[in-house]
Each structure stands twice: as C-alpha cells, then as structure tokens.
Design a protein around this motif. Structure first.
Motif, PDB file in Angstrom:
ATOM      1  N   CYS A   1       0.843  -1.200   0.000  1.00  0.00           N
ATOM      2  CA  CYS A   1       0.000   0.000   0.000  1.00  0.00           C
ATOM      3  C   CYS A   1       0.877   1.248   0.000  1.00  0.00           C
ATOM      4  N   SER A   2       0.388   2.303  -0.632  1.00  0.00           N
ATOM      5  CA  SER A   2       1.133   3.561  -0.631  1.00  0.00           C
ATOM      6  C   SER A   2       0.191   4.737  -0.822  1.00  0.00           C
ATOM      7  N   LEU A   3       0.608   5.869  -0.267  1.00  0.00           N
ATOM      8  CA  LEU A   3      -0.112   7.130  -0.412  1.00  0.00           C
ATOM      9  C   LEU A   3       0.877   8.171  -0.919  1.00  0.00           C
ATOM     10  N   ALA A   4       0.665   8.648  -2.129  1.00  0.00           N
ATOM     11  CA  ALA A   4       1.553   9.643  -2.737  1.00  0.00           C
ATOM     12  C   ALA A   4       0.707  10.828  -3.189  1.00  0.00           C
ATOM     13  N   PRO A   5       0.431  11.774  -2.284  1.00  0.00           N
ATOM     14  CA  PRO A   5      -0.413  12.917  -2.643  1.00  0.00           C
ATOM     15  C   PRO A   5       0.244  13.799  -3.705  1.00  0.00           C
ATOM     16  N   GLY A   6      -0.593  14.558  -4.401  1.00  0.00           N
ATOM     17  CA  GLY A   6      -0.086  15.480  -5.402  1.00  0.00           C
ATOM     18  C   GLY A   6       0.367  16.805  -4.838  1.00  0.00           C
ATOM     19  N   SER A   7       0.164  17.005  -3.534  1.00  0.00           N
ATOM     20  CA  SER A   7       0.499  18.282  -2.917  1.00  0.00           C
ATOM     21  C   SER A   7       0.646  18.092  -1.419  1.00  0.00           C
ATOM     22  N   ARG A   8       1.522  18.882  -0.808  1.00  0.00           N
ATOM     23  CA  ARG A   8       1.684  18.829   0.648  1.00  0.00           C
ATOM     24  C   ARG A   8       0.421  19.283   1.365  1.00  0.00           C
ATOM     25  N   VAL A   9      -0.421  20.035   0.674  1.00  0.00           N
ATOM     26  CA  VAL A   9      -1.668  20.486   1.283  1.00  0.00           C
ATOM     27  C   VAL A   9      -2.576  19.298   1.615  1.00  0.00           C
ATOM     28  N   VAL A  10      -2.492  18.227   0.815  1.00  0.00           N
ATOM     29  CA  VAL A  10      -3.306  17.034   1.080  1.00  0.00           C
ATOM     30  C   VAL A  10      -2.986  16.485   2.467  1.00  0.00           C
ATOM     31  N   THR A  11      -1.697  16.423   2.784  1.00  0.00           N
ATOM     32  CA  THR A  11      -1.295  15.969   4.122  1.00  0.00           C
ATOM     33  C   THR A  11      -1.870  16.881   5.193  1.00  0.00           C
ATOM     34  N   ASP A  12      -1.852  18.185   4.928  1.00  0.00           N
ATOM     35  CA  ASP A  12      -2.400  19.134   5.897  1.00  0.00           C
ATOM     36  C   ASP A  12      -3.870  18.852   6.191  1.00  0.00           C
ATOM     37  N   TYR A  13      -4.671  18.660   5.133  1.00  0.00           N
ATOM     38  CA  TYR A  13      -6.092  18.506   5.419  1.00  0.00           C
ATOM     39  C   TYR A  13      -6.430  17.094   5.917  1.00  0.00           C
TER      40      TYR A  13
ATOM     41  N   PHE B   1      -1.353   2.644   4.370  1.00  0.00           N
ATOM     42  CA  PHE B   1      -1.289   3.728   3.382  1.00  0.00           C
ATOM     43  C   PHE B   1      -0.512   4.919   3.962  1.00  0.00           C
ATOM     44  N   ASN B   2       0.721   4.649   4.353  1.00  0.00           N
ATOM     45  CA  ASN B   2       1.586   5.709   4.869  1.00  0.00           C
ATOM     46  C   ASN B   2       2.081   6.574   3.722  1.00  0.00           C
ATOM     47  N   LEU B   3       2.400   7.815   4.035  1.00  0.00           N
ATOM     48  CA  LEU B   3       2.966   8.727   3.048  1.00  0.00           C
ATOM     49  C   LEU B   3       4.284   8.159   2.515  1.00  0.00           C
ATOM     50  N   VAL B   4       4.397   8.056   1.180  1.00  0.00           N
ATOM     51  CA  VAL B   4       5.649   7.577   0.569  1.00  0.00           C
ATOM     52  C   VAL B   4       6.375   8.677  -0.189  1.00  0.00           C
ATOM     53  N   GLY B   5       5.695   9.773  -0.493  1.00  0.00           N
ATOM     54  CA  GLY B   5       6.326  10.860  -1.222  1.00  0.00           C
ATOM     55  C   GLY B   5       5.270  11.740  -1.851  1.00  0.00           C
ATOM     56  N   TYR B   6       5.713  12.891  -2.343  1.00  0.00           N
ATOM     57  CA  TYR B   6       4.825  13.797  -3.075  1.00  0.00           C
ATOM     58  C   TYR B   6       5.293  13.785  -4.524  1.00  0.00           C
TER      59      TYR B   6
END
Length: 915
Positions: free
Chosen positions: A489-501, A516-521
């Motif tokens: 599993c992986s979570l790769a948001p398109g923006s650091r703002v996603v992590t914020d919200y 689904f831990n953060l793996v990178g942007y």
C-alpha cells in the motif's frame, strides 16, 4: 511609449488594470461571429489577435479563426503563441539537455550561445523521480526521499545548472507535489498581466506542457495541452504551437451525481464515452447545468483524463466555482477581482447553457446515470461497472491471448502459491536448526491485489475522493478490518496540502494503520515508480504463473507500466483503492460479498463503511483552509534542504562529463549547418517491427525498470553501474546511449516479426535471426539499410514522450505506417524528422499479408509536397513480386512540412534563430 500593434483597432482599457485586445470589439467590427464560438476557440483567437504581425501571424489568420465553421472547420493552420510552458523532470531533463546542446552548436558557429533562451516563463516541477522503495512504515517518506537524491544527484545538478543558466527557467524542487496539482494550486494565473511597449497588457493564461495530463489545467478554464519536449522547446524559443483548425465537441452535462458516486466514476464513464465518439485530436468543451454544478476539483479530474479519451483538451469555462477555487487555494482578492473583470469584459466568464454556442457535435450525459466503476486491466477507456468486475476478470483470465485475455486454462484458474516470507522472524521459530512456521503463510492466487496505490495527479488533487479514502479507512479500522501483508500500500499525494487537510481532519492515522503511509509527493505508481515487490511475492507470482493485480487511483494502466510482474491493473477512486486493499482481490463482487470479517466476527460489506456525501462535505469544510496553500507555496526555495545542498557548475555553457551515465550531449546537432535538407524518396527499407493496435509510448519508450539482460542494462553494466543503481528509463532520459537501447524495449511489447517472443525483439533480415531490436537496428545501420515500422490503430497513445520519437530516429527508422496515430506522437515523429503515414481505410499490414521478409520503397516524396498529400508504398516480396499501396502522408500543415524538411523542429528553430 511605443504603440501596441493593433491592426483591427480593438485594444481597450480595463479601468486601471491595463489594456486588452477586445474580442467583443472584434465582432462589432464585423470580423466574425465571435460570441457564438466555443469559449476555448475564443481564447485561442485572442492569442492570434494579440500576436498578429509577429511570429508569422497575419490578419488572415485572425479572420479565418474568427469565422470558425462549427460544422466543417477548414483544414488550415492555427498559429498559437502560449503564455508559458510547464515541464516535469522526466521530460524536462531531456529538454534541457537539448537546449544545452543547442547552445553548444551556436557557440561552435562562433555566435552568442545565450541566443538560446526561453522567451516565455518555463516552470519545471521535479515530481517523477521518487520511487516507492519503502512503503507501509512511518519512515517511508524520508527513506524514499533520501534514496531519490542518491539516485538522481547528477540529474539534479544538471537542473540546477539550467536554473542559473537560463533567466526564464525555474524549478520547483522534489517533494513539493505533482506538476499538474502544483500548476492548479500555484502556477496558474488564469489571466496574465505583462508590460509590453510600456503598457500593461492583460491576456488569458495559456500553456503547453511536456506531460499529457497538462490538460488538467483545462478544469480551471485555461487553454493548454500536452506536447512532446521537442515541440515545447520550439514554443519556448518563440515558435507558435501550430495545429489544424480543430473540431470542437460540446458535452452537455445535466443532472447530478447520485449518493455514493465519485468524480472518478464520472471521469471513467466520460473516458469510455468520448473514446467511442472518436474525439482524438479534437477540442472537447463541457457546458450545461451539470457542468456548472461540478466542483473545480471534479472538473480538473475530468480534464486530466483528456489524453485517455483522446482529445486535445477537456475544457471547462471559468465561472463562480472557478473563482471560489482560486480563493480557497490562497489567491488574493485583488487577483481574483482582476480575473473576473477581464473575463467579463471579454465575454469569457460563466458556464455556457445549452443552445448558446455552436459546436461541431454535441454529446449529452446525465450525471444521474453514473455508477461506481473501475477501468482496466490494460487501458483507461475499458470501464467496468463495479459489481461486474469479478465476472469480467474471470472472463479475461481464461480468454485467449489473441482475444485480449490471459490464456489461463480452466484447470489452472484456482492455482495458488505460498508467499515464503522466511526472512520474517515473527512468522518462524527455530526447532533443532529447522525453521518452522508459527502461523499460516500467506497465499496468493489469480486476481490477488499486490499493489494498492493512492497516487497520481488525477485524483490526489480532489479533496472529495481523498477525504472519502480517509473516511473509509477510519470506518474499516473501527470495524477491525486489516490489509494482508502481501499488499503493498502507498499514499503519494499530489500536494503537501493534502497531508495538511488529512491531518486536520484526523484521518491520517487510519490510513497509516492500514499501511497507506505517506511515501512521497510525486507521480509514483502511475508512472511505473511503484518500486519493488517483496522478493518472496515475486517468487510466488513466478512459481504459480499467476495473473495478479494492482489497484490505483491513477490515469494510466498500460501493460507493464505499473510493475513488470503484475499483469492486471485497474484504475479507480481512492476510496475503492482502500476497499480492494482490504478485500485483497479483484475477483469479488463488492455489492454482495464482504470485504472481510470485523473484530466482532461479523462480515463487513462495502456499504457498511462507505462515507456519505454529507460526511465528505463536512470534512472538506473542516479540513481545507486557504492559509494552507499560502503557507506551503510561500517559500518554495526553502522547502527542501536537500535540494539546496546540491552543488552544480555555472555559466552559459554546460560542462559535459563523458563518464556520466545520466547526462550526455545528444547527437541531434552533430554536423549542424544552416542549409536545410531535402524531402526525398526512400528505397530498400527493411521492416523493424509489425505491431497491432494500441501500441503506446510506454511500449515504444518505457519509463520503468531497466532489465539487466537488455541492451540498456548491458550498457550500464559495461559502464560500471551496479544493477541496484540502474534507476529507471525515465530518470535516464538525459542519456541518449541508454534511451536508444531502451527504444521498443518494453517487456510486454509484441512484434509479430519475433515469432511470439514477447519484449523488444525482431528478426534480422535476411539472416532470419531473432535478436534485440537495438542490436538489429545497429546491424542495419552498418549495412546502410533504412528502416520502416508498421502499426495498427491509435499508434503512440499515452504519454507525451518525446523519447518515443527520439529513440525511433536514432535507431535509423525513416517512416512509420499505421492505421491511425495518437496526436502527440505523430507530432513528435515529425519533430524528429521521421515520416508518419497512414493506410487508407480497409487496408493494413494484415490485409497486405506482411510478414517482415519484404523490402519497401516509399515513392512520391519531394520538396514540392503539400499538406495532406499521398505517397506510394512499394512492397517487394521474396518471391520476386511487387505490390503498390497508396498511403496518406501525415504532414498536416505547411509548418510540419518545414519541420520535416529541416530534419525536425529543433534544427528548424535553430536555423530560424541564427538566420
């Protein structure tokens, strides 16, 4: 003060904001019925009007476009000068390599190399280099970032050289976000304000980008699309982006989405619908009450997928929802007020209603008819209703390979393999020197989900589906559901703002709990940067000869793109990615079968944990704040300390390192002279490949892993590179030696000349020996034989990958003949001096009975050729007979003919600059 060029006398003032070239005034003067034109055409018209008298643009160009004929657009060139260029690093590095080589060529002619300088702003976002080496742990993000810099330091040094060498070139560092989401949230201006001849001129934002999904910006009412790096270079050096007057397909959206249906479901349905409407190379413009009701994020999700439905654009005009988005993403009130005032003055503001604009064709879609779905297992347009996935997968599993299936016999359909996780000490104990399992080892089978990735620009820009994924994870954890250890599993948001919200709403912890831990942007799994599977999982796949699956919230699922060992890849919304990770398999009917068993021993169904629309909206209101965007983009230069530590050379000329395996001076300008070449006929060409339909640019120039036993792998080993340091083809696009060897090297490409051998192979003729395409091409080059490639329909679909054309020409290919081309790849072939041609209807390589033993002449080519001409293909067979076939030459505009005559765009532009 020098007066602005204004041949139509239409320049007007907009209070104290500046002046603009008025489209309504152009209509008042009787030039054309501008207000009836599609909004996207009007924005292009404004550029043609504003640049009239420069860049080779004439008053006739303005008049022709102002009188665009909806029913039958004239086959004429539109010269479009864009406002800016956007790049990502996989495509941006080779572009910068070309610019550096152009400066060398200029210096060798004893002229000022700094004549090579972008004339419009160029922004490069480093987003394609992060790989998912580590996943499912709290430290995954930092570990992957460290590994990214270890692998890519040479490339990053080169990018930093470019940042100081070119005044208008800027770089957004790694770990900030995906280029298209950064473009939406930060780079996009909607309306430009620029000093020209002492006056402030207002004009629409427009762009091209070196990524197919540049179209995502269409959701914000900005005209733009993806091009190859070679075409982008021409645009940044002052050449208009030239294209044939397009048809515009109007899509009238009505109704509203039902409860439980996501923007991803809508997008996959639109992709299926518009592929069937054959919108390749056309503009698509959305309108109507349904379009007006969609959020900006939903519009951007739909626009992102334009390459998948084949359109040049998927455009939504600017309206109040657009302005709300600008406010929510931290733009100032002054900026927003200026944007609205300008667009209202130009008649460009507001979502058109049905019947107000003339389109070439209209398509109606009721949003209430959309149902949950996925797409796959090989193409984004192959949509499957969610309940039908189980039966669909099982049908494909057993269908013959020739019919698009996997050819698994009924007897082998239930085959399983044990994942022998012998290195996991928690699962084993030592009894007298022998390891004994302490629990049942995991099993995988056909349809097992082994990669579950929330990734890609398409969906990670959309808070509704990202928060839905978090809410579903929360409910799953509260029910006691878990994800099997075999699922990466992986979570790769398109923006650091996603992590914020996600943090603000308290949902991050539940995604983390499920793995689904953060793996990178950045663009990870969707581009093929999924990283390795556990070795024990790979061994189990091979042992069982299993057709396993990935699920991802991406936009591309072409063969071998996600991972070379996983054959079935399904696109879906982020919450469904979480759901299928929990289920652990794709052969499941989520309407009637449970995802798993809860902590209370009761079955848990998807409907039990699916978030409601009200829950999602409440979390959007709670989680998203404009200050998040302002703070994250306020100090980009200080956002990544590792980037700031990278040291580089300085100066206008790059100092090439002959030992580098990442950056090498390309051969495109070797022996450059001021005299263009001639268009001539070809004689005695050998076929290098005979391929079927839907050959993608991934097939032609893969972005993923480099195999050790491939020509590219052997080259790197000879250069002293260890296999673990190979990185990817995408990361090595600054080195033509690697990329030429990697052309047509996808492990899933099928060349009919290779006698059923899958991968980058051909049969050397007349020897009859099966060998790697690169090796055969070098032999043909030694023999002085030109090459020809034959394909089927939609040849070159997929990413705007200039190396798919660059590698083709460096292999010695003179011409590519297909049933049809995808828009960008055809342009790229011309841009590199390769001739694209199409069979007439009813004729193809199969009806001609081609088997690869033939030789070919291509006659009727000369400097007198006109757009949309024909040529004669002469087929010489081994039995001594010959056959002639008439082909369409796909040089569609006069400027394309000039590019081809000059050996490509880059040499053409260089001659123009030095003339």
């Amino acid at each position: 003060m020098t007066k602005l060029a204004d041949p139509f006398n239409v320049v007007k003032e907009l209070s104290d904001a500046g002046v603009y070239y008025s489209l309504p005034e152009l209509e008042k003067k009787g030039v054309g019925p501008v207000s009836k034109l599609p909004v996207s055409i009007r924005i292009v018209l404004e550029s043609v009007l504003r640049n009239c008298g420069s860049a080779g643009i004439t008053e006739g160009d303005v008049k022709r476009l102002a009188n665009w004929n909806a029913a039958s657009p004239a086959l004429e060139e539109v010269p479009f000068v864009v406002s800016r260029i956007v790049l990502q690093d996989f495509t941006g590095v080779p572009l910068l390599v070309d610019l550096a080589a152009m400066r060398d060529a200029v210096a060798e002619l004893n002229q000022d190399p700094q004549i090579i300088e972008p004339l419009v702003p160029v922004d490069l976002v480093v987003d394609h280099s992060v790989q998912v080496d580590r996943a499912g742990t709290a430290g995954a993000f930092v570990a992957n970032l460290d590994r990214e810099f270890e692998r890519n330091r040479e490339r990053y040094e080169f990018l930093k050289w470019g940042q100081q060498a070119f005044e208008t070139f800027s770089v957004v560092p790694p770990a900030i976000g995906i280029v298209h989401q950064v473009n939406l949230e930060y780079l996009a201006r909607v309306v430009f304000s620029k000093e020209i001849n002492g006056q402030t001129v207002l004009y629409p934002d427009s762009l091209v980008g070196t990524d197919s999904h540049t179209t995502m910006i269409n959701g914000l009412g900005i005209v733009g699309w993806g091009v190859g790096g070679i075409e982008a270079e021409a645009g940044m050096l002052g050449q208009p982006v030239t294209f044939q007057t397009p048809e515009v397909i109007g899509v009238n959206l009505t109704g509203m989405l039902k409860e439980g249906v996501t923007a991803t479901d809508l997008t996959l349905r639109i992709t299926e619908l518009l592929r069937a409407q054959k919108v390749v190379g056309k503009f698509v413009e959305f309108y109507g009450e349904g379009a007006a009701a969609l959020s900006l994020a939903d519009r951007a999700t739909i626009a992102n997928m334009a390459p998948e439905y084949g359109a040049t654009m998927g455009f939504f005009p600017v309206d109040d929802k657009s302005l709300e988005y600008l406010h929510a993403t931290g733009r100032t009130d002054e900026q927003i007020a200026m944007i609205k005032a300008y667009l209202e003055a130009q008649g460009l503001f507001g979502m058109p209603k049905a019947g107000t604009i003339e389109y070439t064709q209209t398509v109606d879609l009721d949003l209430a008819t959309i149902v949950p779905c996925v797409a796959g297992p090989r193409r984004p347009q192959d949509r499957i209703d969610l309940p039908a996935l189980k039966s669909s997968f099982n049908t494909m599993l057993h269908a013959p390979v020739a019919e698009g299936g996997y050819g698994v016999s009924i007897a082998n359909g239930k085959r399983t393999a044990t994942v022998n996780t012998s290195k996991d000490v928690d699962r084993w104990r030592d009894e007298g020197g022998a390891l004994v399992a302490t629990e049942t080892l995991p099993q995988i089978t056909h349809g097992s989900v082994l990669i579950a990735a929330i990734t890609s620009c398409t969906n990670t820009s959309n808070p509704s589906v990202m928060l839905a994924a978090g809410l579903l994870a929360k409910k799953a954890v509260e029910k006691g559901l878990t994800v099997d250890s075999t699922v990466k599993c992986s979570l790769a948001p398109g923006s650091r703002v996603v992590t914020d919200y996600l943090n603000e709403t308290g949902l991050t912890e539940y995604l983390d709990t499920l793995g689904f831990n953060l793996v990178g942007y950045g663009c990870t799994t969707c581009i093929g940067n999924s990283g390795p599977l556990d070795q024990s999982v790979e061994e189990a796949i091979m042992e069982g000869e299993l057709v396993t699956a990935s699920v991802l919230s991406g936009n591309r699922n072409f063969e071998a793109r996600v991972h070379g060992s996983i054959k079935a890849n399904f696109l879906m919304s982020p919450p469904l990615v979480v759901a299928f990770a929990l289920a652990g398999k794709v052969d499941i009917d989520l309407d009637s079968e449970p995802l798993g068993t809860g902590a209370d021993g009761e079955p848990v169904y998807l409907k039990d944990i699916w978030p409601t629309r009200d829950e999602i909206q409440a979390n959007i209101l709670k989680g998203l704040k404009p200050e998040m965007f302002r703070s994250k983009y306020a100090e980009l230069n200080e956002a990544n300390p590792q980037w700031n530590e990278v040291q580089t050379s300085t100066g206008a000329i790059y100092q090439w390192d002959k030992d580098s395996t990442y950056i090498q001076r390309p051969p495109f300008f070797d022996g450059f002279g001021m005299k263009p070449g001639s268009i001539t006929e070809f004689k005695g060409m050998r076929p290098m490949a005979l391929m079927g339909d839907s050959v993608t640019t991934d097939h032609i120039s893969p972005a993923g892993a480099i195999k050790a036993d491939s020509p590219a792998g052997r080259y790197l080993i000879e250069k002293g590179v260890e296999v673990k340091e190979f990185n990817s083809y995408g990361s090595r696009r600054g080195n033509d030696r690697v990329m030429t060897r990697g052309t047509f090297a996808n492990v899933r490409i099928r060349n009919e000349m290779a006698e059923g051998k899958e991968g980058g192979y051909t049969k050397l003729q007349p020897d009859g020996k099966i060998e790697a395409i690169y090796d055969a091409a070098m032999t043909y080059k030694e023999r002085g034989a030109g090459l020809i490639v034959f394909g089927g329909a939609d040849y070159g679909m997929g990413s705007s990958r200039d190396w798919a054309a660059k590698g083709t020409v460096l292999l010695g290919v003179n011409a590519v003949v297909t049933k049809s081309f995808e828009r960008i790849h055809r342009s790229n072939l011309i841009g590199m001096g390769v001739l694209p041609l199409c069979f007439k209807d009813g004729v193809d390589k199969d009806t001609l009975g081609l088997d690869g033993t033939e030789t070919f002449d291509l006659l009727g080519l000369s400097d007198e050729i006109k757009p949309n001409s024909e040529a004669t293909l002469v087929i010489h067979r081994t039995d001594g007979t010959s056959e002639e076939v008439i082909l369409d030459v796909r040089l569609d505009t006069q400027v394309e003919i000039e590019y081809y005559r000059n050996g490509g765009i880059l040499t053409y532009v260089l001659r123009q600059l030095l003339d």
